[in-house]
Design a protein around this motif. Structure first.
Motif, PDB file in Angstrom:
ATOM      1  N   MET A   1     -49.680  63.397   6.050  1.00  0.00           N
ATOM      2  CA  MET A   1     -49.355  61.520   5.968  1.00  0.00           C
ATOM      3  C   MET A   1     -50.235  61.077   6.989  1.00  0.00           C
ATOM      4  O   MET A   1     -50.981  61.534   8.049  1.00  0.00           O
ATOM      5  CB  MET A   1     -48.439  61.761   6.767  1.00  0.00           C
ATOM      6  N   MET A   2     -50.578  59.882   6.848  1.00  0.00           N
ATOM      7  CA  MET A   2     -51.678  59.253   7.173  1.00  0.00           C
ATOM      8  C   MET A   2     -51.065  58.405   9.449  1.00  0.00           C
ATOM      9  O   MET A   2     -50.047  57.899   9.079  1.00  0.00           O
ATOM     10  CB  MET A   2     -52.006  57.693   6.938  1.00  0.00           C
ATOM     11  N   THR A   3     -52.003  58.275  10.227  1.00  0.00           N
ATOM     12  CA  THR A   3     -51.245  58.126  11.514  1.00  0.00           C
ATOM     13  C   THR A   3     -51.403  56.193  11.310  1.00  0.00           C
ATOM     14  O   THR A   3     -52.102  55.905  10.134  1.00  0.00           O
ATOM     15  CB  THR A   3     -52.105  58.272  13.036  1.00  0.00           C
ATOM     16  N   THR A   4     -50.506  55.977  12.201  1.00  0.00           N
ATOM     17  CA  THR A   4     -51.037  54.468  12.715  1.00  0.00           C
ATOM     18  C   THR A   4     -52.193  54.429  12.478  1.00  0.00           C
ATOM     19  O   THR A   4     -53.728  53.129  12.891  1.00  0.00           O
ATOM     20  CB  THR A   4     -50.249  54.003  13.406  1.00  0.00           C
ATOM     21  N   ASP A   5     -53.393  55.110  13.975  1.00  0.00           N
ATOM     22  CA  ASP A   5     -54.582  54.994  14.282  1.00  0.00           C
ATOM     23  C   ASP A   5     -55.585  55.321  13.318  1.00  0.00           C
ATOM     24  O   ASP A   5     -56.356  54.289  12.819  1.00  0.00           O
ATOM     25  CB  ASP A   5     -55.228  56.160  15.025  1.00  0.00           C
ATOM     26  N   ASP A   6     -55.163  55.841  11.945  1.00  0.00           N
ATOM     27  CA  ASP A   6     -55.453  55.888  10.950  1.00  0.00           C
ATOM     28  C   ASP A   6     -55.801  54.952  10.430  1.00  0.00           C
ATOM     29  O   ASP A   6     -57.025  53.723   9.319  1.00  0.00           O
ATOM     30  CB  ASP A   6     -55.162  57.239   9.665  1.00  0.00           C
TER      31      ASP A   6
ATOM     32  N   LEU B   1     -48.023  51.809   6.031  1.00  0.00           N
ATOM     33  CA  LEU B   1     -46.551  52.205   7.117  1.00  0.00           C
ATOM     34  C   LEU B   1     -46.161  53.001   6.328  1.00  0.00           C
ATOM     35  O   LEU B   1     -44.997  53.129   6.943  1.00  0.00           O
ATOM     36  CB  LEU B   1     -47.242  50.748   7.166  1.00  0.00           C
ATOM     37  N   SER B   2     -46.229  53.043   5.152  1.00  0.00           N
ATOM     38  CA  SER B   2     -43.995  53.237   4.358  1.00  0.00           C
ATOM     39  C   SER B   2     -44.544  54.681   4.699  1.00  0.00           C
ATOM     40  O   SER B   2     -42.558  55.763   4.839  1.00  0.00           O
ATOM     41  CB  SER B   2     -43.903  53.274   3.114  1.00  0.00           C
ATOM     42  N   GLY B   3     -45.434  55.060   4.613  1.00  0.00           N
ATOM     43  CA  GLY B   3     -45.805  57.321   5.228  1.00  0.00           C
ATOM     44  C   GLY B   3     -46.023  58.067   3.690  1.00  0.00           C
ATOM     45  O   GLY B   3     -45.585  59.215   3.498  1.00  0.00           O
ATOM     46  N   ASN B   4     -45.569  57.339   2.173  1.00  0.00           N
ATOM     47  CA  ASN B   4     -45.633  58.089   0.698  1.00  0.00           C
ATOM     48  C   ASN B   4     -47.556  58.649   0.962  1.00  0.00           C
ATOM     49  O   ASN B   4     -47.180  59.253   0.549  1.00  0.00           O
ATOM     50  CB  ASN B   4     -44.920  57.163  -0.212  1.00  0.00           C
ATOM     51  N   VAL B   5     -48.533  57.537   1.300  1.00  0.00           N
ATOM     52  CA  VAL B   5     -49.466  58.131   1.189  1.00  0.00           C
ATOM     53  C   VAL B   5     -50.142  59.585   2.135  1.00  0.00           C
ATOM     54  O   VAL B   5     -49.555  58.846   3.655  1.00  0.00           O
ATOM     55  CB  VAL B   5     -50.080  56.238   1.297  1.00  0.00           C
TER      56      VAL B   5
END
Length: 162
Positions: free
Chosen positions: A1-6, A44-48
């Motif tokens: 999961m990608m972080t907000t910083d990413d 941002l939904s977190g699916n990627v």
């Protein structure tokens, strides 16, 4: 999961390119901005789990195509070419000099059939349907002739504005 910083890093490095692509496809800056922001919101939904530049550009392209599909034909044409003279707000445009340039380009750079269709549409203010009946061609052909004429005019003015 990608972080907000990413995601923020992706935004900073890809936003401009994504916006340019969306503007070219939609010819509407406000809608283009909305679509680019929607692509980032989906991250941002977190699916990627990971996203590349190609992934982001494809996301913009598909979102733009979806947006275009939902527009009516008239909205698409107006947004692309601003063909309705009533929508021009500046009373000074087109002036006589601009009209003379446009007529010269139409006369010297377009095939006969395309010239005739341009004149019927913009001088006689005929609809696509009326033109297609008069010339015994399909409405799609009328659209394609007008699109070709607009491309020629756009190209001519882009080359001569530089």
């Amino acid at each position: 999961m990608m972080t907000t910083d990413d995601i923020e890093q992706l935004f900073r490095s890809n936003y401009k390119e994504m916006l340019i692509l969306a503007k070219r496809l939609l010819h509407d800056e406000e809608s283009a901005r909305d679509i680019v922001h929607d692509v980032f919101a989906s991250l941002l939904s977190g699916n990627v789990k990971t996203a590349t530049t190609a992934y982001l550009l494809n996301g913009v392209r598909f979102a733009c195509l979806k947006h275009i599909r939902h527009l009516s034909v008239r909205e698409r044409l107006n947004s692309l070419y601003a063909v309705d003279c009533q929508e021009i707000e500046d009373d000074k445009w087109p002036d006589d000099e601009d009209i003379a340039k446009l007529n010269d380009i139409v006369d010297s750079h377009l095939p006969e059939q395309t010239r005739r269709i341009v004149r019927l549409r913009f001088c006689e203010l005929m609809t696509y349907k009326e033109i297609s009946k008069l010339l015994s061609i399909s409405e799609v052909s009328v659209y394609k002739h007008l699109r070709h004429a607009m491309n020629v005019l756009r190209q001519y003015f882009n080359e001569h504005e530089r």
